[in-house]
Design a protein around this motif. Structure first.
Motif, PDB file in Angstrom:
ATOM      1  N   GLN A  25      90.334 -25.902 -47.327  1.00  0.00           N
ATOM      2  CA  GLN A  25      91.783 -26.032 -47.081  1.00  0.00           C
ATOM      3  C   GLN A  25      92.055 -27.113 -46.033  1.00  0.00           C
ATOM      4  O   GLN A  25      92.794 -26.874 -45.065  1.00  0.00           O
ATOM      5  CB  GLN A  25      92.378 -24.694 -46.643  1.00  0.00           C
ATOM      6  N   CYS A  26      91.475 -28.276 -46.238  1.00  0.00           N
ATOM      7  CA  CYS A  26      91.551 -29.296 -45.176  1.00  0.00           C
ATOM      8  C   CYS A  26      92.932 -29.937 -45.082  1.00  0.00           C
ATOM      9  O   CYS A  26      93.242 -30.595 -44.094  1.00  0.00           O
ATOM     10  CB  CYS A  26      90.449 -30.321 -45.315  1.00  0.00           C
ATOM     11  N   CYS A  72      90.306 -25.934 -52.291  1.00  0.00           N
ATOM     12  CA  CYS A  72      89.059 -25.198 -52.052  1.00  0.00           C
ATOM     13  C   CYS A  72      89.141 -24.461 -50.722  1.00  0.00           C
ATOM     14  O   CYS A  72      90.088 -24.644 -49.958  1.00  0.00           O
ATOM     15  CB  CYS A  72      87.866 -26.156 -52.082  1.00  0.00           C
ATOM     16  N   GLY A 131      89.383 -36.053 -48.660  1.00  0.00           N
ATOM     17  CA  GLY A 131      89.176 -34.738 -48.064  1.00  0.00           C
ATOM     18  C   GLY A 131      87.719 -34.547 -47.686  1.00  0.00           C
ATOM     19  O   GLY A 131      86.881 -35.429 -47.901  1.00  0.00           O
ATOM     20  N   CYS A 150      96.075 -31.016 -49.595  1.00  0.00           N
ATOM     21  CA  CYS A 150      95.155 -30.330 -50.511  1.00  0.00           C
ATOM     22  C   CYS A 150      94.581 -29.048 -49.898  1.00  0.00           C
ATOM     23  O   CYS A 150      94.029 -29.052 -48.798  1.00  0.00           O
ATOM     24  CB  CYS A 150      94.031 -31.270 -50.935  1.00  0.00           C
ATOM     25  N   ARG A 156      95.736 -36.341 -50.124  1.00  0.00           N
ATOM     26  CA  ARG A 156      94.922 -37.137 -51.044  1.00  0.00           C
ATOM     27  C   ARG A 156      95.776 -38.124 -51.823  1.00  0.00           C
ATOM     28  O   ARG A 156      95.285 -39.173 -52.249  1.00  0.00           O
ATOM     29  CB  ARG A 156      94.167 -36.201 -52.013  1.00  0.00           C
ATOM     30  N   CYS A 185      85.622 -32.947 -49.156  1.00  0.00           N
ATOM     31  CA  CYS A 185      84.815 -33.015 -50.376  1.00  0.00           C
ATOM     32  C   CYS A 185      84.551 -34.440 -50.847  1.00  0.00           C
ATOM     33  O   CYS A 185      83.776 -34.654 -51.771  1.00  0.00           O
ATOM     34  CB  CYS A 185      85.528 -32.259 -51.491  1.00  0.00           C
TER      35      CYS A 185
HETATM   36  S1  SF4 Z   1      87.718 -30.312 -49.250  1.00  0.00           S
HETATM   37 FE1  SF4 Z   1      88.610 -31.419 -50.997  1.00  0.00          FE
HETATM   38  S2  SF4 Z   1      89.227 -29.840 -52.473  1.00  0.00           S
HETATM   39 FE2  SF4 Z   1      88.868 -28.841 -50.491  1.00  0.00          FE
HETATM   40  S3  SF4 Z   1      90.886 -28.732 -49.563  1.00  0.00           S
HETATM   41 FE3  SF4 Z   1      89.893 -30.602 -48.787  1.00  0.00          FE
HETATM   42  S4  SF4 Z   1      90.510 -32.259 -50.179  1.00  0.00           S
HETATM   43 FE4  SF4 Z   1      90.996 -30.299 -51.172  1.00  0.00          FE
END
Ligand code: SF4
Length: 298
Positions: free
Chosen positions: A14-15, A11, A25, A8, A19, A27
């Motif tokens: 960019q972690c 956002c 993540g 993922c 998922r 988030c």
């Molecule tokens: S924080 Fe969430 S939305 Fe952002 S890149 Fe990581 S998994 Fe995706």
């Protein structure tokens, strides 16, 4: 489209988490689509809520880490119910049937692929605008995927100072990221347009929450927004509702509400820069702004 969840990067974090395998993540989102509440909401800006209410859908998780988050239960504690994309699409239609002025997607970033699929399912039957309601921490690449699906961008511009965004929201890159995101929103939706009842049909609203002790940075935020306004018009909403829900041991300046003086000075500065828009009564820091995340309507 859902492939992106395998690594993922929706956002700015960019972690890269997979998922789709159930991992969470930064988030807090994983392979499930989590929604905490779907209901009419009356405490947005007047041209969003009107008298009939805004059809808000509160998503769980958030890419930001604001210490003062007023939706902490859903942003950080993962409160929410796992639903299907079809159910999300049905929720949109149910809110429309209940008279909502719009579909208001709150904290949607981590579910953009799900939201696009749900909107695809109902676009022929949805006649009200779609509002993307975000903290402003967005990747332009992700926003581009939403072009044609979103009618109204409702974005925060929280900080101009990267030290403050790092300290308060765990995002040092917030200023450059958010102002680039707002530029993309303006490119997509341009000058605000309203219907015959004064409800916003298309455009951008930028919100700025005035923080205690943050007047200088509020002025800097307004300076940057004034630059952006030269290219595209938008509405500015200056928010006075900051409420310290939890005691902050590290940044003790956050443990009070803003003063009337602070809010008035920020409003005056906005007026000097030529902004017209929405101001709140300082007494508006009430708990109704934060609804119960009790899975209503989900
Ligand atoms: S924080 Fe969430 S939305 Fe952002 S890149 Fe990581 S998994 Fe995706």
């Amino acid at each position: 489209m859902m492939d992106i969840l395998q690594s993922c990067r929706l956002c700015p974090r960019q972690c890269g988490v997979d998922r789709s395998s159930g991992k969470q993540g930064y988030c807090g989102a994983d392979d499930r689509l989590l929604v905490a509440r779907a209901a009419l909401h009356f405490w947005e800006e007047p041209c969003i809520s009107g008298t009939k209410g805004s059809g808000t859908v509160f998503f769980s998780g958030c890419p930001l880490g604001c210490r003062f988050c007023q939706n902490y239960e859903i942003s950080a504690r993962g409160v929410g119910k796992a639903i299907s994309i079809q159910r999300l699409a049905d929720i949109f239609l149910e809110l429309q049937d209940r008279g909502a002025n719009n579909i208001n997607l709150v904290s949607p970033t981590q579910y953009v692929p799900h939201i696009i699929k749900a909107l695809e399912l109902v676009k022929a039957r949805l006649s009200i605008p779609v509002v993307y309601n975000t903290g402003g921490y967005e990747r332009v690449e992700t926003l581009k995927q939403l072009e044609g699906y979103v009618d109204i961008w409702l974005s925060d511009a929280k900080y101009a100072d990267p030290v403050r965004s790092k300290n308060y929201s765990a995002a040092q890159d917030y200023p450059q990221t958010a102002f680039a995101a707002i530029a993309e929103m303006l490119r997509q939706c341009g000058t605000p347009t309203f219907d015959e009842n004064g409800m916003l049909r298309r455009g951008v609203i930028v919100r700025h929450l005035v923080l205690p002790g943050g007047m200088k940075d509020s002025f800097a935020v307004l300076d940057r927004l004034a630059e952006q306004k030269k290219n595209h018009d938008f509405l500015l909403s200056l928010m006075a509702q900051y409420t310290p829900y939890r005691k902050d041991e590290q940044y003790t300046e956050l443990n009070r509400r803003i003063s009337s003086y602070e809010y008035r000075r920020v409003c005056e500065y906005a007026q000097q820069l030529g902004f017209e828009g929405f101001q709140q009564e300082r007494s508006s820091a009430k708990e109704e702004y934060t609804p119960d995340f009790d899975l209503t309507g989900v």
